[in-house]
Design a protein around this motif. Structure first.
Motif, PDB file in Angstrom:
ATOM      1  N   SER A 213     -30.351  39.303  -5.225  1.00 50.43           N
ATOM      2  CA  SER A 213     -30.225  40.750  -5.378  1.00 50.43           C
ATOM      3  C   SER A 213     -31.233  41.241  -6.402  1.00 50.43           C
ATOM      4  CB  SER A 213     -28.804  41.104  -5.840  1.00 50.43           C
ATOM      5  OG  SER A 213     -28.673  42.502  -5.978  1.00 50.43           O
ATOM      6  N   ASN A 214     -31.557  42.517  -6.292  1.00 48.94           N
ATOM      7  CA  ASN A 214     -32.378  43.150  -7.329  1.00 48.94           C
ATOM      8  C   ASN A 214     -31.659  44.373  -7.890  1.00 48.94           C
ATOM      9  OD1 ASN A 214     -32.660  44.878  -5.202  1.00 48.94           O
ATOM     10  ND2 ASN A 214     -34.895  44.903  -5.212  1.00 48.94           N
ATOM     11  N   SER A 215     -30.331  44.409  -7.652  1.00 46.10           N
ATOM     12  CA  SER A 215     -29.496  45.479  -8.178  1.00 46.10           C
ATOM     13  C   SER A 215     -28.171  44.883  -8.650  1.00 46.10           C
ATOM     14  CB  SER A 215     -29.255  46.528  -7.087  1.00 46.10           C
ATOM     15  OG  SER A 215     -28.470  47.582  -7.594  1.00 46.10           O
ATOM     16  N   PHE A 216     -27.776  45.214  -9.882  1.00 48.14           N
ATOM     17  CA  PHE A 216     -26.577  44.636 -10.481  1.00 48.14           C
ATOM     18  C   PHE A 216     -25.714  45.745 -11.069  1.00 48.14           C
ATOM     19  CE2 PHE A 216     -29.999  41.572 -10.648  1.00 48.14           C
ATOM     20  CZ  PHE A 216     -29.415  40.477 -10.021  1.00 48.14           C
ATOM     21  N   ALA A 217     -24.440  45.401 -11.332  1.00 46.67           N
ATOM     22  CA  ALA A 217     -23.500  46.354 -11.929  1.00 46.67           C
ATOM     23  C   ALA A 217     -23.534  46.214 -13.447  1.00 46.67           C
ATOM     24  CB  ALA A 217     -22.089  46.086 -11.408  1.00 46.67           C
TER      25      ALA A 217
END
Length: 194
Positions: free
Chosen positions: A104-108
């Motif tokens: 992923s290249n998007s995290f929370a």
């Protein structure tokens, strides 16, 4: 050690074959026709000593050519490929082999640990991989810089992690991978509210 003994045995076999083939290539001269008494001593005096046992001109090179065509080809020894980074993968979890489970290249903001899995190819007796994590908002703040030594004779996975016990600030981030101080890979990613 085994390879050099194998090479030595192979060279010995090739040399023995050359000597054997060289010996087989000798041709004795036909006995000279009877000559008259007046010319026999002159013919014997003009012949070089040992000429009856010498192979004809070109026999040695012909024997070497036959040996080369019979001898097995010796593969050249190639140097191992130098260590290089093949792939950089980011994620929030890894498996037992240190590979990111879901790239992923998007995290929370609530993800406590972020991983960078670095796949390398080639070999090295000792190299240093570094992962530099940066927060790009504002003035571009350094989050973490981690180095690991790596010694490998083939493909390998090296995993870096960065963790935050609190919530991550929202925004744009970057991880940069260097090999022995030289940048080799980078990936931007974002952290957003869940």
């Amino acid at each position: 050690m085994t390879r050099s003994m194998h090479s030595l045995a192979l060279y010995g076999a090739v040399l023995g074959s050359l000597l054997w083939l060289g010996g087989c290539g000798k041709h004795e001269s036909a006995p000279p026709a009877p000559a008259s008494a007046s010319t026999a001593p002159a013919a014997a005096a003009s012949a070089p000593a040992g000429s009856a046992t010498r192979p004809p001109a070109g026999a040695a090179s012909a024997a070497a050519a036959r040996a080369a065509s019979v001898a097995p080809a010796i593969a050249p020894v190639t140097a191992p490929a130098p260590l290089s980074v093949a792939k950089l993968t980011l994620g929030s979890a890894v498996n037992a082999d240190h590979q990111v489970i879901r790239a992923s290249n998007s995290f929370a903001t609530s993800d406590k640990i972020l991983y960078a899995s670095v796949a390398t190819e080639g070999s090295s007796g000792g190299a240093t991989l570094n992962a530099k994590w940066s927060y790009l908002e504002g003035q571009g703040q350094l989050v973490s810089s981690i180095s690991q030594s790596i010694a490998t004779d083939g493909p390998a996975i090296t995993t870096f992690k960065v963790q935050n016990p609190d919530l991550w600030p929202e925004g744009r981030y970057k991880v940069e991978i260097s090999l022995d101080g030289k940048p080799v890979a980078q990936q931007d990613f974002a952290i957003k509210k869940s």
